[in-house]
Design an enzyme around this catalytic site. Sequence first.
Site, mmCIF file in Angstrom:
data_model
loop_
_atom_site.group_PDB
_atom_site.id
_atom_site.type_symbol
_atom_site.label_atom_id
_atom_site.label_comp_id
_atom_site.label_asym_id
_atom_site.label_seq_id
_atom_site.Cartn_x
_atom_site.Cartn_y
_atom_site.Cartn_z
ATOM 1 N N ASP A 118 84.791 -29.930 92.740
ATOM 2 C CA ASP A 118 84.249 -28.579 92.791
ATOM 3 C C ASP A 118 82.715 -28.610 92.739
ATOM 4 O O ASP A 118 82.130 -29.380 91.970
ATOM 5 C CB ASP A 118 84.782 -27.787 91.590
ATOM 6 C CG ASP A 118 84.390 -26.325 91.655
ATOM 7 O OD1 ASP A 118 84.900 -25.619 92.524
ATOM 8 O OD2 ASP A 118 83.540 -25.892 90.832
ATOM 9 N N GLU A 143 83.468 -30.552 97.609
ATOM 10 C CA GLU A 143 83.064 -29.209 98.048
ATOM 11 C C GLU A 143 81.541 -29.235 98.157
ATOM 12 O O GLU A 143 80.831 -29.124 97.171
ATOM 13 C CB GLU A 143 83.507 -28.146 97.030
ATOM 14 C CG GLU A 143 83.305 -26.746 97.567
ATOM 15 C CD GLU A 143 83.123 -25.673 96.496
ATOM 16 O OE1 GLU A 143 83.204 -24.485 96.832
ATOM 17 O OE2 GLU A 143 82.874 -26.012 95.323
HETATM 18 C C1 NOJ Z 1 84.051 -23.236 93.892
HETATM 19 C C2 NOJ Z 1 85.466 -22.769 93.714
HETATM 20 O O1 NOJ Z 1 86.146 -22.907 94.939
HETATM 21 C C3 NOJ Z 1 85.384 -21.336 93.236
HETATM 22 O O2 NOJ Z 1 86.637 -20.712 93.234
HETATM 23 C C4 NOJ Z 1 84.744 -21.330 91.874
HETATM 24 O O3 NOJ Z 1 84.540 -19.993 91.454
HETATM 25 C C5 NOJ Z 1 83.388 -22.035 91.872
HETATM 26 N N1 NOJ Z 1 83.406 -23.259 92.611
HETATM 27 C C6 NOJ Z 1 82.942 -22.337 90.461
HETATM 28 O O4 NOJ Z 1 83.733 -23.338 89.894
#
Ligand code: NOJ
Length: 527
Positions: free
Chosen positions: A205, A255
């Site tokens: 993440d 991500e």
């Molecule tokens: C990206 C995640 O996909 C999202 O859902 C989340 O709110 C943020 N990162 C913070 O962790």
Amino acid sequence: MGQPTPARTDWWRSAVIYQVYVRSFADGDGDGTGDLAGVRARLPYLAGLGVDALWFTPWYRSPMKDGGYDVADYRAIDPAFGTLAEAEKLIAEAGELGIRTIVDIVPNHVSDQHPWFRAALAGGPERELFHFRPGRGEQGELPPNDWRSEFGGPAWTRLPDGDWYLHLFAPEQPDLNWAHPTVRREHEDVLRFWFERGVAGVRIDSAALLAKDPRLPDLAGGRGPHPYVDRDELHDVYRAWRSIADAYGAVFVGEVWLPDSERFARYLRPDELHTAFNFSFLTCPWDAARLRAAIDETLAEHAPVGAPATWVLCNHDVTRTVTRYGRADTGFDFATKAFGTPTELALGTRRARAAALLSLALPGSVYVYQGEELGLPEAEVPVERIQDPMHARSGGTDPGRDGCRVPLPWAAGEPYAGFGSRQEPWLPQPAGWASYAVDRQQGDPASVLALYRAAIRLRPVFGDGPLTWLPAPDGVLAFTRAEDVLCVVNLAGTPADLPPHTGLLLGSGPLDDDGRLPTDTAVWLRA
Ligand code: NOJ
């Protein structure tokens, strides 16, 4: 615990990976919240869909202030979802069906209920594991710098003792201090913990946000490297992670939202992450030239590092594809989300079907977000039921992300469309939700589900060759990978003649009476 089917070590280079948002997938115990029992019961469905792996959004113990991205304990399953023993069973059972498991690790922040943060609030040495600072202004009444939370508002919250702490997301998600060796060690242990349980991969993440400039300077007027996005010291972290993953034959998907393709590709060097999400394709409008450019740029940026591309049309953060493609603006941008945007669902669905065939024909791995295979639209969640912090922190102007997180419909004739709940699910399902139910689509060859099943089954016909564009009229995308299979997508306003072919393998819709490809339709052809 056994490792899942070790047959192919490069499975991730071309996998179809299904994203499970556990809270909304299937409710096994009937309490209104999806859970691991629900997923286990539906594994045959996922095997029937033909996916290679499941990516679970965070399933750990969490107060759910950000849908589980506020983790209180990385080694425990949230009690609303089940137990660790059940997760182990799920991983093993999926493995028996040839499906691998990917878990979601959230290294940038923890929940404010995490033992470290509670100890930090109590004044312990754990403060060093976070970013605590005195405020500016005479009484320290101003935040330490001008950083903004990704969810709106300042990225700082003040404590009763006068100090402020940093949170790039919600105040309940304090950022960790990645310059501290304990933070690094802990995450390396958490990786091993899940790899030991047979997990085949980890989604990282906010992967480009962990490292912070220790001076925490203002953004305004700053020059040189960004104080918290894509800092060079991060690559050290991921090199260490890679050596751990290699010991288990496991893989990463980061991500990484970065506009600079050279900087993006650095994360994919052979000793770092295996893959990263490609958001240019996800945000791209339904436009032939722009899609072609996004595809070309993606392939070009991955080529020098030898990493496969990933193709994503939607996920738990963005407007569902059939809705987005049915609007005047078919791209996606967090900044322009609004209530009441006019949407033509039939149009969006036609395009989403064509987009499915496009993405499943491209070289690399493809992510399918739960419900995408049912053609679910974005739901309009009544304002008083919205839980996503993005909504509240925008001052109520942003509808937030709950519209793509509504519990799935499984059986049209059952309460709550067969989601499994005996009481209303945590997010309400809109009227008409049952018409998308799995049992309605299962026997219908014209359904979105039938299209996804057929496409995932047939996808290997494209082989693993590189993409070659074929001559095509304006507004039409045509390409091949294996010598004798073509994908053609018509985004022009008029029907298109098909290139010479010997057979039609699959279509997102019927050809017209003259055998031409209608607007917003895609086909896979045998040359
Ligand atoms: C990206 C995640 O996909 C999202 O859902 C989340 O709110 C943020 N990162 C913070 O962790």
